[in-house]
Design a protein around this motif. Sequence first.
Motif, short mmCIF file in Angstrom:
data_model
loop_
_atom_site.label_atom_id
_atom_site.label_comp_id
_atom_site.label_asym_id
_atom_site.label_seq_id
_atom_site.Cartn_x
_atom_site.Cartn_y
_atom_site.Cartn_z
N LYS A 57 0.89 -1.19 0.08
CA LYS A 57 0.12 -0.07 0.04
C LYS A 57 0.82 1.39 0.04
O LYS A 57 0.56 2.30 -0.71
N ASP A 58 2.02 1.41 0.75
CA ASP A 58 2.70 2.30 0.85
C ASP A 58 3.56 2.68 -0.52
O ASP A 58 3.59 3.86 -1.06
N ILE A 59 3.95 1.31 -1.24
CA ILE A 59 4.41 1.69 -2.53
C ILE A 59 3.56 2.15 -3.67
O ILE A 59 3.91 2.93 -4.29
N ASP A 60 2.49 1.78 -3.35
CA ASP A 60 1.32 2.06 -4.40
C ASP A 60 1.08 3.54 -4.24
O ASP A 60 0.94 4.46 -5.13
N LEU A 61 1.12 4.22 -2.86
CA LEU A 61 0.86 5.47 -2.72
C LEU A 61 2.13 6.37 -3.20
O LEU A 61 1.79 7.39 -3.86
N LEU A 62 3.35 5.86 -3.04
CA LEU A 62 4.51 6.26 -3.62
C LEU A 62 4.54 6.56 -5.27
O LEU A 62 4.85 7.49 -5.98
N ASN A 63 3.84 5.44 -5.77
CA ASN A 63 3.81 5.53 -7.10
C ASN A 63 2.80 6.69 -7.94
O ASN A 63 3.05 7.28 -8.85
N LYS A 64 1.62 6.65 -6.97
CA LYS A 64 0.85 7.63 -7.29
C LYS A 64 1.25 9.11 -7.32
O LYS A 64 1.12 10.16 -8.19
N GLU A 65 2.21 9.38 -6.10
CA GLU A 65 2.84 10.55 -5.96
C GLU A 65 3.83 10.73 -7.13
O GLU A 65 3.89 11.94 -7.71
N ARG A 66 4.62 9.68 -7.46
CA ARG A 66 5.45 10.10 -8.81
C ARG A 66 4.83 10.17 -9.84
O ARG A 66 5.39 10.90 -10.55
N GLN A 67 3.64 9.65 -10.07
CA GLN A 67 2.65 10.21 -11.48
C GLN A 67 2.45 11.72 -11.32
O GLN A 67 2.63 12.21 -12.38
N LYS A 68 2.15 12.21 -10.21
CA LYS A 68 1.82 13.62 -10.31
C LYS A 68 2.99 14.45 -10.39
O LYS A 68 3.04 15.42 -10.98
#
Length: 782
Positions: free
Chosen positions: A312-323
Motif C-alpha cells: 500500500k505504501d509503495i502504491d501511494l508512492l507510485n501515485k505521488e510519482r505520477q503527479k
Amino acid sequence: MLKAKTRWDVSKPHPDKADELMNTMKVTPLVASLLLNRGIETAEQADQFLNIEKHGFFDPFMLLGMDKTIKRINDAIADQEKILIFGDYDADGVSSTTVLLETLNSLGANADFYIPNRFTEGYGPNEMAFRHAHDEGFSLIITVDTGISAVNEAALAKELGVDLIITDHHEPGPVLPDAYAIIHPKQPDCQYPFKELAGVGVAFKLAHALLGQAPEHLLEIAAIGTIADLVPLHGENRLIARLGIQQLKRTERKGLKALLKVAGAEGKDVNEETIGFAIGPRINAVGRLSSADPAVHLLMTEDAEEAQSLAKDIDLLNKERQKIVSQITEEATQQVESMYPIEENPVLILAKEDWNPGVVGIVASRMVEKYYRPTIILSIDHGKGIAKGSARSIAGFDLFANLSACREILPHFGGHPMAAGMTLNIEDVDQLRQRLNALAAEKLTEEDFIPLKKIDAECALTEITTDSIEEVGMLAPFGMSNPKPLFLLDSVQLGSMRKIGSDQTHLKLAVEQNHQQLDCIGFGFGHLHDHMAPLAKVSMVGELSINEWNNFRKPQFMIQDLAVNEWQLFDARGTRNLQKAVEKMNDKKNVHIVFQKETLTLLEGLDLNLLFLENGQEAEGLDLKDKYVTFIDTPSSIDHLNVLFEQTRPDRIYAIFHQHTEHFFATIPTREHFKWYYGFLKQKGTFDLKKHAEALARHKGWSNETIDFMSQVFFDLEFATIENGIISVNHHPPKRDLAESTAYASKLQQLELENTLLYSSYQDLKTWFDERMKISSTLVNA
C-alpha cells in the motif's frame, strides 16, 4: 488524405526463407515473417527461440572472474565474514539485491544489503557508504547492477582493506575499477556467449554458480529486473523472462501477491506487461522518491500483514510519482516552447532547480514521445553546484557514444545507446547543450526526427484469426529486440466508425476486405473521427489481440497509427447553418472557395482563407496540392470546376455548395409544354404577362417562373416579342431549335450543375471528382 504520425518501415522477408520456416516449423506465414524479422532464419535458430526452455542456461563459470569470486564468497561464508550487497535503487537493482541476498542467506552467510539514497548519495558506489561499511565491519562488498564505473571507490576499498567484487551490466568505460574481481559479460577478455544480461541476470548467474544449479525459485524476481530494465529479450534474457513469468503466475511470495492486488492485476493473466506496467513502475517509484529499501523488504517478506502494508505504501508512492512526473513534464514543455525550440535544438537539454532527480528519466521519455528528440532532463542543485539527470534517445543517436565525446565535462555518467544518467557542474550545462547539438546536427537528418515504426508484416484480413493470433503469442514474452509485433492493414475499406469512451477520446471502427470484417480500437484516436470520410480506404498499423466477451472470442486490431492515402470527400451539402459548417472546416491547410458575391456577405467576421472565383479564368493555374478545399457555394458553370482541377488536386474536398435560393423548378419544361404555350399565344395574338400569367400558370398547374422561362425562350428564338410585359407572337417565326435559346441553354447547364453537385449521391459525387483527379494526375505527370 490523412497523414500518418510516423514513418512506416515494413519488413519484407525473403519468400523462400519464409516458406522454408513454415514447412519445417509448421507455423503460419505471420509467425514465419516474425521470426525472420528477428534474424531467425533456420529451423535450429527458430527452435532455440521458440522452445528456449529446453536449451537451458549457460555455465556461469564461463564468466570471467567467476572462479575467483566464488572462492572468495565461500571463504567469507565459512569464516562468517560480514558481506555487504551494494545495490541500485531501480527495479533491476532491487531485484538484483534480492536475488543475491536470498542466495547468500540460504548458504548461511552473514549478509546484509545497502542501497544508496538517490537524493543524498546519488547513483552508484560512493566514498561515504564504503567508509561506513568498513566501520561496520564489512570485509567483503559485492555490487549488483552497479559499480563498473566506480574507479575511485574501488581504490578506496583497497585502501580500507575491503575486498570489492563488482557485478554489473552497464557499458564499461575505458578504465575498469581495480576491484578484487569483476563479473561483467562485456568486460574485455570475457568469453561468455551472451552479453546482454540485465544486472539481475548477472546476479542470477552468480547465484547459479554459488548454488551449483540455476535457482529456479528466484526466476520471478530475475524476470522483474530483466523486463523492467528494458534489456534485449533474447538469449538468456528470454529464458529468464519466460520462466519467470510462468513462476509469477503461481507466485507464493506474499509481497508480490500484495503488490499485484494494489496494482489491480490480481486474478488477471500475468505477462510481460504486468511487470512492465504494474510491478516495475511501483518498485521503481520507491527508489525514485525515497529509500529503495522497502522494495527489497517487500520482495523478501514472509509476513502477509507486512506485505500488505508495504504494498500500500509503495502504491501511494507510485501515485505521488505520477503527479510529480506530470508537473515536471509540463514545465519542461514550457521551456521547449519558450526557450529551446525544436527547430534549433536537435537535442533537448532542459534543466531546472528542484526537479525531482528520481523521475527525470521518466520525464525524458515523455519528452522524447512528444518531440522525438534526444532529451536530457537535469535537476539543478545550486548548493552543490551540480546538475544531475537522465537522458533518453532516438534511433540514430547513440547516447553513450556521444556523451563519451563530452567525457571531460561529465565527471559521472553511464548507460546505453538509448538511455543514460549523468552528473555535471552547472556551469557546463550550456556547453553540453552546444556540443551535443553540434554532434546531432552532423549525424541526424530531417527524416530522423520523424518517429519510425518498424512493422513486422503486411497482412490481409483473411490471415487474422484467433488461431493465428494465439500462434503469434509463441514469440512472447515481448520486449526490447523482440517487440510486440506490429502489423499493417493496407487500404482496407472503412465501414462503421464512432467515438467511444466517457470523453469521446477513443475510436472504434470496423474495416472490410474480401468480405472479411475486423473490429479495430484506437485509444486516443477519437480526434480522427472527423478526418476520415465515408467509403475511405484506410491503412493502419497496430497490434493483434483477441477480444473476449461473454465467452465469445474474436480478433481485434489495436491501432497505433493510421493514414488515408487517397484524397477524401466530406459531404456537408444541405447544411442549415453555413457559418457553423464553415468554421468547423477552418484548418490552416483549408482554402475556402466562393463563387457568388452574395456568399461573401454571409461569411463576414469569420477568419478564413477565402478565395473568390467569379469566373473560370480566375481558377486557372491555382495550386491546391496538399491543400484542403471547401466549396462554400456553387459556381455559375460547372466548367469552373473543370478548369480548377486541370493542373492540381487537393488532399481533401469539403462540399457545402450552399444555394441562396432554390432553382425555380426541379425539371425543365418539355417540348409539349412549349408546343401548347406557343399555340396558346398564337390563338391570343398578345398576352399580358403581368396581369394574366399567374392565372394561366394556376390553370395549367405550372409555376409563374415556368411561364416566364418559356416566354424568355420564345423571345431568344424570335418566336415572340416582349414589351412592357406584353408578349406578342411572331406568326412567321424562323426555324430554330430550343437549344439555340440562351435561356434554355443556361437552364440545361444549371440543371446539369445542380444534378451533379447538389442532388447526386455521395458516391456519384465522389466518382465525378475522382474522374477530374485522374485527369489532373495525367496532366501533371505528362
